[in-house]
Design a protein around this motif. Structure first.
Motif, PDB file in Angstrom:
ATOM      1  N   ALA A   9       3.626  -6.413  -7.702  1.00 30.12           N
ATOM      2  CA  ALA A   9       4.527  -5.580  -8.582  1.00 30.12           C
ATOM      3  C   ALA A   9       3.875  -4.313  -9.099  1.00 30.12           C
ATOM      4  CB  ALA A   9       5.469  -6.355  -9.371  1.00 30.12           C
ATOM      5  N   ARG A  10       2.755  -4.802  -9.857  1.00 36.39           N
ATOM      6  CA  ARG A  10       2.123  -3.569 -10.587  1.00 36.39           C
ATOM      7  C   ARG A  10       1.563  -2.572  -9.528  1.00 36.39           C
ATOM      8  NH1 ARG A  10       0.160  -7.688 -13.578  1.00 36.39           N
ATOM      9  NH2 ARG A  10      -1.842  -7.872 -12.699  1.00 36.39           N
ATOM     10  N   LEU A  11       1.289  -3.162  -8.498  1.00 37.89           N
ATOM     11  CA  LEU A  11       0.468  -2.331  -7.440  1.00 37.89           C
ATOM     12  C   LEU A  11       1.600  -1.314  -6.810  1.00 37.89           C
ATOM     13  CD1 LEU A  11      -1.581  -0.922  -5.590  1.00 37.89           C
ATOM     14  CD2 LEU A  11      -1.500  -3.066  -4.328  1.00 37.89           C
ATOM     15  N   ALA A  12       3.020  -1.756  -6.696  1.00 40.81           N
ATOM     16  CA  ALA A  12       3.847  -0.878  -6.172  1.00 40.81           C
ATOM     17  C   ALA A  12       4.350   0.182  -7.265  1.00 40.81           C
ATOM     18  CB  ALA A  12       5.128  -1.728  -5.791  1.00 40.81           C
ATOM     19  N   ARG A  13       4.198  -0.269  -8.621  1.00 37.46           N
ATOM     20  CA  ARG A  13       4.689   0.687  -9.721  1.00 37.46           C
ATOM     21  C   ARG A  13       3.438   1.886  -9.878  1.00 37.46           C
ATOM     22  NH1 ARG A  13       3.310  -0.017 -16.066  1.00 37.46           N
ATOM     23  NH2 ARG A  13       4.862   1.542 -16.753  1.00 37.46           N
ATOM     24  N   GLY A  14       2.073   1.221  -9.739  1.00 38.54           N
ATOM     25  CA  GLY A  14       1.099   2.133  -9.622  1.00 38.54           C
ATOM     26  C   GLY A  14       1.370   3.156  -8.672  1.00 38.54           C
ATOM     27  N   ILE A  15       1.371   2.713  -7.408  1.00 40.23           N
ATOM     28  CA  ILE A  15       1.928   3.755  -6.176  1.00 40.23           C
ATOM     29  C   ILE A  15       2.912   4.888  -6.739  1.00 40.23           C
ATOM     30  CG2 ILE A  15       2.504   3.993  -3.820  1.00 40.23           C
ATOM     31  CD1 ILE A  15      -0.430   3.218  -3.991  1.00 40.23           C
ATOM     32  N   ASP A  16       4.220   4.251  -7.093  1.00 37.05           N
ATOM     33  CA  ASP A  16       5.248   5.017  -7.611  1.00 37.05           C
ATOM     34  C   ASP A  16       5.252   6.005  -8.526  1.00 37.05           C
ATOM     35  OD1 ASP A  16       6.547   4.099  -5.233  1.00 37.05           O
ATOM     36  OD2 ASP A  16       7.309   2.639  -6.334  1.00 37.05           O
ATOM     37  N   ARG A  17       4.197   5.516  -9.703  1.00 37.10           N
ATOM     38  CA  ARG A  17       3.769   6.412 -10.908  1.00 37.10           C
ATOM     39  C   ARG A  17       2.663   7.287 -10.615  1.00 37.10           C
ATOM     40  NH1 ARG A  17       8.092   4.867 -11.334  1.00 37.10           N
ATOM     41  NH2 ARG A  17       8.523   7.027 -10.631  1.00 37.10           N
ATOM     42  N   CYS A  18       1.967   7.094  -9.481  1.00 37.17           N
ATOM     43  CA  CYS A  18       0.644   7.843  -9.075  1.00 37.17           C
ATOM     44  C   CYS A  18      -0.248   7.473 -10.299  1.00 37.17           C
ATOM     45  CB  CYS A  18       1.049   9.430  -8.843  1.00 37.17           C
ATOM     46  SG  CYS A  18       1.977   9.699  -7.477  1.00 37.17           S
ATOM     47  N   ASP A  19      -0.286   6.327 -10.450  1.00 34.82           N
ATOM     48  CA  ASP A  19      -1.302   5.882 -11.371  1.00 34.82           C
ATOM     49  C   ASP A  19      -2.423   5.361 -10.865  1.00 34.82           C
ATOM     50  OD1 ASP A  19      -2.523   4.600 -13.582  1.00 34.82           O
ATOM     51  OD2 ASP A  19      -0.938   4.126 -14.492  1.00 34.82           O
ATOM     52  N   ALA A  20      -3.511   5.933 -10.717  1.00 32.49           N
ATOM     53  CA  ALA A  20      -4.725   5.635 -10.039  1.00 32.49           C
ATOM     54  C   ALA A  20      -5.436   4.448 -10.581  1.00 32.49           C
ATOM     55  CB  ALA A  20      -5.637   7.026  -9.574  1.00 32.49           C
ATOM     56  N   ASP A  21      -5.319   4.304 -11.699  1.00 31.53           N
ATOM     57  CA  ASP A  21      -6.215   3.478 -12.598  1.00 31.53           C
ATOM     58  C   ASP A  21      -5.071   2.096 -12.336  1.00 31.53           C
ATOM     59  OD1 ASP A  21      -8.180   5.078 -13.328  1.00 31.53           O
ATOM     60  OD2 ASP A  21      -7.164   5.467 -15.426  1.00 31.53           O
ATOM     61  N   LYS A  59      -6.602 -10.885  -8.483  1.00 33.27           N
ATOM     62  CA  LYS A  59      -6.758  -9.733  -7.773  1.00 33.27           C
ATOM     63  C   LYS A  59      -6.584  -9.740  -6.273  1.00 33.27           C
ATOM     64  CE  LYS A  59      -8.710  -7.348 -11.871  1.00 33.27           C
ATOM     65  NZ  LYS A  59      -9.476  -6.089 -12.228  1.00 33.27           N
ATOM     66  N   ILE A  60      -6.262  -8.553  -5.884  1.00 36.39           N
ATOM     67  CA  ILE A  60      -6.325  -8.468  -4.114  1.00 36.39           C
ATOM     68  C   ILE A  60      -7.661  -8.495  -3.849  1.00 36.39           C
ATOM     69  CG2 ILE A  60      -5.448  -7.314  -2.523  1.00 36.39           C
ATOM     70  CD1 ILE A  60      -2.659  -6.575  -4.133  1.00 36.39           C
ATOM     71  N   SER A  61      -8.070  -9.310  -2.741  1.00 28.92           N
ATOM     72  CA  SER A  61      -9.154  -9.069  -2.185  1.00 28.92           C
ATOM     73  C   SER A  61      -9.107  -8.410  -0.873  1.00 28.92           C
ATOM     74  CB  SER A  61      -9.945 -10.213  -1.944  1.00 28.92           C
ATOM     75  OG  SER A  61      -9.206 -11.226  -1.211  1.00 28.92           O
ATOM     76  N   HIS A  62      -7.917  -8.505  -0.249  1.00 32.50           N
ATOM     77  CA  HIS A  62      -7.707  -7.733   1.175  1.00 32.50           C
ATOM     78  C   HIS A  62      -6.077  -7.487   1.133  1.00 32.50           C
ATOM     79  CE1 HIS A  62      -7.925  -5.771   4.920  1.00 32.50           C
ATOM     80  NE2 HIS A  62      -7.038  -6.909   5.492  1.00 32.50           N
ATOM     81  N   ARG A  63      -5.473  -6.217   1.577  1.00 24.58           N
ATOM     82  CA  ARG A  63      -4.158  -6.015   1.564  1.00 24.58           C
ATOM     83  C   ARG A  63      -4.057  -5.431   3.181  1.00 24.58           C
ATOM     84  NH1 ARG A  63       0.193  -3.368  -1.970  1.00 24.58           N
ATOM     85  NH2 ARG A  63       0.704  -5.444  -2.271  1.00 24.58           N
ATOM     86  N   HIS A  64      -3.239  -6.049   4.043  1.00 26.08           N
ATOM     87  CA  HIS A  64      -2.847  -5.223   5.423  1.00 26.08           C
ATOM     88  C   HIS A  64      -1.366  -5.097   5.360  1.00 26.08           C
ATOM     89  CE1 HIS A  64      -2.830  -6.130   9.795  1.00 26.08           C
ATOM     90  NE2 HIS A  64      -2.520  -4.645   9.450  1.00 26.08           N
ATOM     91  N   ASP A  88       0.100 -19.562 -10.869  1.00 24.65           N
ATOM     92  CA  ASP A  88      -0.801 -18.679 -10.100  1.00 24.65           C
ATOM     93  C   ASP A  88       0.020 -18.002  -9.150  1.00 24.65           C
ATOM     94  OD1 ASP A  88      -3.003 -19.981 -11.373  1.00 24.65           O
ATOM     95  OD2 ASP A  88      -3.179 -21.602  -9.556  1.00 24.65           O
ATOM     96  N   GLN A  89       0.806 -18.334  -8.445  1.00 24.79           N
ATOM     97  CA  GLN A  89       1.980 -17.721  -7.416  1.00 24.79           C
ATOM     98  C   GLN A  89       2.661 -16.677  -8.245  1.00 24.79           C
ATOM     99  OE1 GLN A  89       4.472 -20.642  -6.070  1.00 24.79           O
ATOM    100  NE2 GLN A  89       3.366 -21.284  -4.370  1.00 24.79           N
ATOM    101  N   GLN A  90       3.045 -16.846  -9.531  1.00 31.60           N
ATOM    102  CA  GLN A  90       3.748 -15.806 -10.314  1.00 31.60           C
ATOM    103  C   GLN A  90       2.576 -14.571 -10.650  1.00 31.60           C
ATOM    104  OE1 GLN A  90       6.709 -15.202 -10.760  1.00 31.60           O
ATOM    105  NE2 GLN A  90       6.523 -13.392 -12.208  1.00 31.60           N
ATOM    106  N   GLU A  91       1.488 -14.994 -10.877  1.00 30.11           N
ATOM    107  CA  GLU A  91       0.303 -13.896 -11.523  1.00 30.11           C
ATOM    108  C   GLU A  91       0.129 -13.080  -9.953  1.00 30.11           C
ATOM    109  OE1 GLU A  91      -2.972 -14.962 -13.494  1.00 30.11           O
ATOM    110  OE2 GLU A  91      -2.344 -16.741 -14.152  1.00 30.11           O
ATOM    111  N   CYS A  92      -0.043 -13.779  -8.958  1.00 29.44           N
ATOM    112  CA  CYS A  92      -0.270 -12.962  -7.663  1.00 29.44           C
ATOM    113  C   CYS A  92       1.171 -12.100  -7.267  1.00 29.44           C
ATOM    114  CB  CYS A  92      -0.238 -13.695  -6.474  1.00 29.44           C
ATOM    115  SG  CYS A  92      -1.991 -14.926  -6.420  1.00 29.44           S
ATOM    116  N   ALA A  93       2.218 -12.538  -7.641  1.00 37.50           N
ATOM    117  CA  ALA A  93       3.499 -11.752  -7.390  1.00 37.50           C
ATOM    118  C   ALA A  93       3.576 -10.501  -8.367  1.00 37.50           C
ATOM    119  CB  ALA A  93       4.931 -12.678  -7.560  1.00 37.50           C
ATOM    120  N   GLN A  94       2.949 -10.723  -9.538  1.00 38.15           N
ATOM    121  CA  GLN A  94       3.022  -9.749 -10.623  1.00 38.15           C
ATOM    122  C   GLN A  94       1.949  -8.586 -10.230  1.00 38.15           C
ATOM    123  OE1 GLN A  94       4.641  -8.807 -13.638  1.00 38.15           O
ATOM    124  NE2 GLN A  94       5.888 -10.126 -12.710  1.00 38.15           N
TER     125      GLN A  94
END
Length: 172
Positions: free
Chosen positions: A18-30, A123-128, A9-15
């Protein structure tokens, strides 16, 4: 819950982080959207609202920058049943064009994420976003990305980035 299940479960959350950072850097809104539950919220200081509103806000902001790279450092993720809390350190590099030349703005801090497992999916329910320090300086990037004779492959925003074709043949 077994220790092995907790680690998975920890690894899934860590992924997700990482995917969110990739999405931001690639400007991949989906890709960014896929990291959040539909009713998730986000607090980035300058932005507070739903995750969907965050995507709509952040993509034009990112498009004012030439390049970004979010590096995720150590993470602590505590799982309690179907919920988890995480703290992930980040260092975010932003190349920004100005009339006086490109600048490099670095922001460092931590993402405090709340995760929920719904219908078997974390999935993320809240990010701060909590900011610890930043630095701005002239950009010294000397690579000529327009030189077609260069053997280097440079990162791109969007699905033209080499990472998208790299992952195509791997089963999920």
């Amino acid at each position: 819950m077994s220790r092995l299940e907790s680690i998975a479960d920890q690894q899934e959350c860590a992924q997700i982080v990482a995917r969110l950072a990739r999405g931001i850097d690639r400007c991949d809104a989906d890709l960014v959207r896929s990291c959040f539950h539909p009713d998730a919220t986000d607090d980035h200081g300058a932005f507070k609202g739903s995750a969907e509103e965050f995507v709509v806000w952040v993509m034009p902001v990112l498009n004012t920058m030439k390049r970004t790279q979010h590096v995720i450092g150590q993470s602590i993720i505590e799982v309690a049943g179907e919920e988890a809390a995480g703290e992930s350190y980040f260092v975010a590099h932003h190349t920004i064009a100005t009339p006086d030349g490109d600048i490099l703005m670095i922001a460092a801090g931590r993402y405090l994420d709340r995760f929920e497992r719904r219908a078997g999916a974390w999935k993320i329910s809240h990010r701060h976003a909590v900011y610890d320090w930043n630095s701005t300086q002239p950009c010294t990037d000397g690579w000529d990305r327009e030189d077609s004779s260069s053997a280097n492959v440079y990162g791109e925003r969007g699905s033209g980035d080499a990472s998208y074709s790299h992952f195509l043949g791997v089963a999920k």
